[in-house]
Design an enzyme around this catalytic site. Sequence first.
Site, short mmCIF file in Angstrom:
data_model
loop_
_atom_site.label_atom_id
_atom_site.label_comp_id
_atom_site.label_asym_id
_atom_site.label_seq_id
_atom_site.Cartn_x
_atom_site.Cartn_y
_atom_site.Cartn_z
CB SER A 1 -0.87 -0.01 1.26
OG SER A 1 -1.22 1.30 1.61
N GLY B 1 -9.36 8.47 8.92
CA GLY B 1 -9.69 8.91 10.27
C GLY B 1 -10.69 10.05 10.34
N GLY C 1 -13.83 9.43 9.06
CA GLY C 1 -15.13 8.77 8.93
C GLY C 1 -15.63 8.64 7.50
CB SER D 1 -16.48 4.24 4.72
OG SER D 1 -17.42 3.91 5.67
CB SER E 1 -12.13 -0.05 7.13
OG SER E 1 -13.42 0.25 7.59
CD GLU F 1 -15.44 -2.53 9.14
OE1 GLU F 1 -15.11 -2.40 7.94
OE2 GLU F 1 -14.95 -1.85 10.07
CG ASP G 1 -20.19 2.47 6.42
OD1 ASP G 1 -21.10 3.32 6.44
OD2 ASP G 1 -19.49 2.19 7.41
CE1 TYR H 1 -22.13 1.83 14.33
CE2 TYR H 1 -21.96 -0.51 14.77
CZ TYR H 1 -22.41 0.52 13.99
OH TYR H 1 -23.16 0.25 12.88
C1 GLA Z 1 -20.80 3.25 10.95
C2 GLA Z 1 -21.29 1.87 10.54
C3 GLA Z 1 -22.57 1.96 9.71
C4 GLA Z 1 -23.62 2.82 10.41
C5 GLA Z 1 -23.01 4.13 10.90
C6 GLA Z 1 -23.97 4.94 11.75
O1 GLA Z 1 -20.40 3.98 9.82
O2 GLA Z 1 -20.30 1.21 9.79
O3 GLA Z 1 -23.07 0.68 9.43
O4 GLA Z 1 -24.23 2.12 11.46
O5 GLA Z 1 -21.83 3.94 11.66
O6 GLA Z 1 -25.03 5.40 10.98
#
Ligand code: GLA
Length: 342
Positions: free
Chosen positions: A50, A102, A104, A106, A108, A140, A152, A201
């Site tokens: 990477s 970092g 948010g 996504s 990953s 995940e 996501d 979470y």
């Molecule tokens: C993260 C999770 C999602 C969702 C959000 C909150 O991004 O991966 O599946 O639950 O939080 O909306």
Amino acid sequence: MTGQRTYYAPGRVNLIGEHTDYSGGFVLPCAIDRGITLCGSSAERISLRSDRGGERVVLTADGQGETDNWGRYAAAVAQELALAGRPPVGLEGWLRSDLPDGIGLSSSAALEVCLALALCDVAEFALPTIDLALLCQRAEWRAVGVPCGVMDQAAIVLGRRQHALFLDCASLSYEHVELPAELAIAIVGSGERRELASSGYADRRREVECGLAGDMDDTTSRRLRHVESENRRVLDTVAALRAGRNDLLGDLFLQSHRSLRDDFEVTTQRLDLLVSLSYEDGAVAARMTGAGFGGAIVALVPNDDARRFVGSVLHRFADRSGDSKPLRWDVVQAGDGACRLS
Ligand code: GLA
């Protein structure tokens, strides 16, 4: 042996519908025009590098081997694919990303989807799009033990340029909703690194599930009140977008943020401050986005004002919070979903 091929998976930002996916509610995320590219060809083993550094990840074609960091995702995807019946064909290649980490977006899930696409392709193994998203969701869970919903991964595989994805997480039926061309999507990180695995979470998910199973106390009833009101706000946002009523978005996003702050308790003071500064600075709509506990806010702002907007929010945030450490930000548009590029 396949020749060199290139695969791409974008990041995602959620516009509205937060913490509603894992209870089968509505979400409205979009893929963004930033993402991860994988260039590679079939091989005996999985062997990946990477541009973000770290050791080469080396695994058997069905995902066995010692890994840490992002290698955990590669192993988890390959293992889930093996369970789904993918023939054990390896992949040699490298990954490059223009997704900020970092905040948010996504990264990953984008990595999982990019790897899954490539591994399916080199093995000539076909999976329906939505099954690919569900498989990456399981990867995940396997990689980091986070019981995330499917939002996501679905946004990443189903994204469409200039559109948001209106997804019913119960039936997995979806529609694309066109976004106003005059608005840009500004994302500002709070500077609090959000580690989903160690955050609340899983607690929130458990509380919602307890509430849905009838186990009510003050906490679970507030959690459910958020989920119910948020599902309505997703429907109202879709209706507003379809009617060209940008003027209704501000209130819907603000109500969403307040509900996440007061009923769901996943915002932080820094996220709250960023959202109120965004409205003061002329955002059409702004709210925290993603799981919360840190992470980022999303703001819809006029295209031609986006840079001034971000500059001003950053400046005033430093003033009001007394923290001069620069925050990460980006201004993006809704982009296409994951695909093989060549
Ligand atoms: C993260 C999770 C999602 C969702 C959000 C909150 O991004 O991966 O599946 O639950 O939080 O909306």
